[in-house]
Design a protein around this motif. Structure first.
Motif: not given
Length: 469
Positions: A187, A189-190, A193, A230
């Motif tokens: 993943d 996303r971490s 984050s 991001r």
């Protein structure tokens, strides 16, 4: 409507649509409220927040002890239980750590905003900021270890203690977890984050605090990559507290090293920062009239800062607060713009640019209990002051330029050349009392809450030099 007595209890029977008479309404209300207020005590007066020594906060761990040299530093205690250590035994953290080390982190959370922001009493931070800082300790191991070593090293420096190496395991653990997270193919996303960005920012700030500029720059470049993934710096506008810290670290490193800041593109990506509207001000001095050759952009920047200082002084006097977004927008629009300007080394524009940049650094970047040194910028400002253009300025403005350097970027090493110079200018301005100097400084831009204490110390040292001369 009739009232009868049943088994010692009044009973009301209504057979009409008419409103009851006032006496009956009183009777009903009396019995409805009967017993409602029983057992209630009078509200006691709200107790004032307990004032504690900063060293008391530090003294909650075995590794750090109370320091008499910091006895004058006071902070407001937030409602963290005094027996926090025992209560931590029931809390599950993201990794196995000594509870006493986490206790210091929790204690520091009660003074963090006051320690990091001299203007804290005038800025409206969200009540949830503290909660957002504490909660990740329970589920993000990298964040947990980061908070432990940065907090302990902050107190070690503050209390002039030699680092003992006790925080090193937490530092290396942070690096290990972060490396595994960034290299993991799962993943993604971490990897980008908010918490990962916070950890990398903390590493950069810690390196800067330890004068490890190469490492600080490396971490900031990594943070830049995360932010770009991001969607850019403006994607963090919803996390304004984190964005403030990112920009403060970026700006501080630019003043430390002389390298270009990494996030100066915020001016072009955020239209509201490109041409800031000056706040209203009642200053006696007009910078464009004082220095006729100053550029329009520099005049605008000065006026923005001038108006911001007026608002802060008003907020401090009236005990009100400004939105933290106003702090963020003013800091970004003023400081990135000043860093981007280029003038000849011996010009009036350059001297005013550096003076305004020094002043802004004391307002936006400096910490309350620990002054940050900006080696490159300090030398640059001193060199510009030494040039002939300074002597052409009115003596009152010369005084402001020197005092701004003294309370923001100059160190004890500069006293040898700075104090005699200040003494001569104070004499030419007929300054005998601190209030005389205050009147002149306040006629330009000056924030009493931030600058008066340090300014008074400088005044006293120069006055003592005059007496002993």
């Amino acid at each position: 409507m009739a009232t009868t007595q049943l088994s010692g209890m009044p009973f009301v029977v209504s057979t009409s649509l008419d409103k009851p008479d006032p006496n009956l309404r009183k009777f009903i209300r009396k019995h409805v409220m009967m017993g409602k207020n029983r057992g209630k005590t009078r509200p006691t007066k709200k107790k004032e927040n307990k004032v504690v020594e900063l060293s008391e906060v530090v003294n909650t761990t075995n590794g750090l002890t109370k320091s008499p040299s910091n006895a004058s530093l006071i902070v407001r205690r937030h409602p963290i239980p005094p027996n926090v250590g025992s209560q931590l035994s029931t809390v599950h953290f993201a990794d196995n750590v000594d509870l006493s080390t986490v206790a210091v982190v929790l204690r520091f959370s009660s003074i963090a905003k006051q320690a990091l922001f001299p203007l804290e009493t005038c800025i409206s931070f969200d009540k949830g900021d503290k909660k957002q800082w504490i909660e990740p300790l329970a589920f993000d191991a990298a964040y947990l270890h980061t908070m432990i070593f940065t907090t302990h090293d902050y107190f070690n420096l503050l209390l002039h203690r030699t680092p003992s190496g006790e925080t090193s395991p937490h530092f290396f653990k942070t690096i290990q977890i972060l490396r595994e997270r960034l290299l993991h193919e799962g993943d993604g996303r971490s990897k980008v984050s908010i918490l990962t960005a916070s950890v990398v920012l903390a590493l950069a700030g810690h390196a800067l605090l330890m004068n490890e500029y190469v490492s600080a720059r490396h971490h900031m470049e990594g943070l830049r990559k995360i932010i770009d993934l991001r969607g850019g710096i403006t994607a963090f506008k919803g996390s304004s507290k984190l964005l403030i810290e990112i920009l403060r670290c970026d700006l501080g490193m630019a003043l430390y090293t002389g390298l270009s800041p990494l996030f100066s593109d915020i001016l072009s990506s955020e239209p509201s920062l490109l041409f800031p509207e000056p706040f209203p001000t009642s200053s006696d001095w007009k910078i464009d009239k004082l220095c006729g050759s100053i550029t329009h952009e520099l005049v605008t920047t000065w006026r923005v800062m001038e108006g911001f200082c007026s608002l802060i002084n008003l907020a401090a006097k009236s005990k009100t607060r400004i939105p933290k977004e106003m702090f963020l927008d003013t800091m970004a629009s003023v400081m990135y713009r000043l860093l981007d300007m280029e003038f000849d080394a011996g010009s009036t524009n350059e001297l005013i640019r550096l003076g305004l940049l020094a002043f802004s650094s004391s307002v936006f970047l400096q910490w309350k209990y620990m002054r940050m040194s900006y080696t490159h910028f300090s030398a640059l400002y001193k060199d510009c002051l030494m040039r002939g253009i300074f002597s052409d300025m009115p003596p009152q403005f010369q005084l402001w330029l020197l005092m701004v350097g003294a309370v923001s970027v100059f160190t004890k090493a500069d006293e040898e050349w700075l104090r005699p110079w200040l003494r001569a200018i104070m004499s030419s301005c007929n300054i005998e009392l601190w209030t005389d100097m205050q009147d002149i400084l306040n006629s330009f831009i000056w924030i009493s809450l931030v600058h008066d204490e340090l300014g008074k110390q400088v005044f006293d040292s120069v006055s003592l030099l005059t007496i002993t001369a």
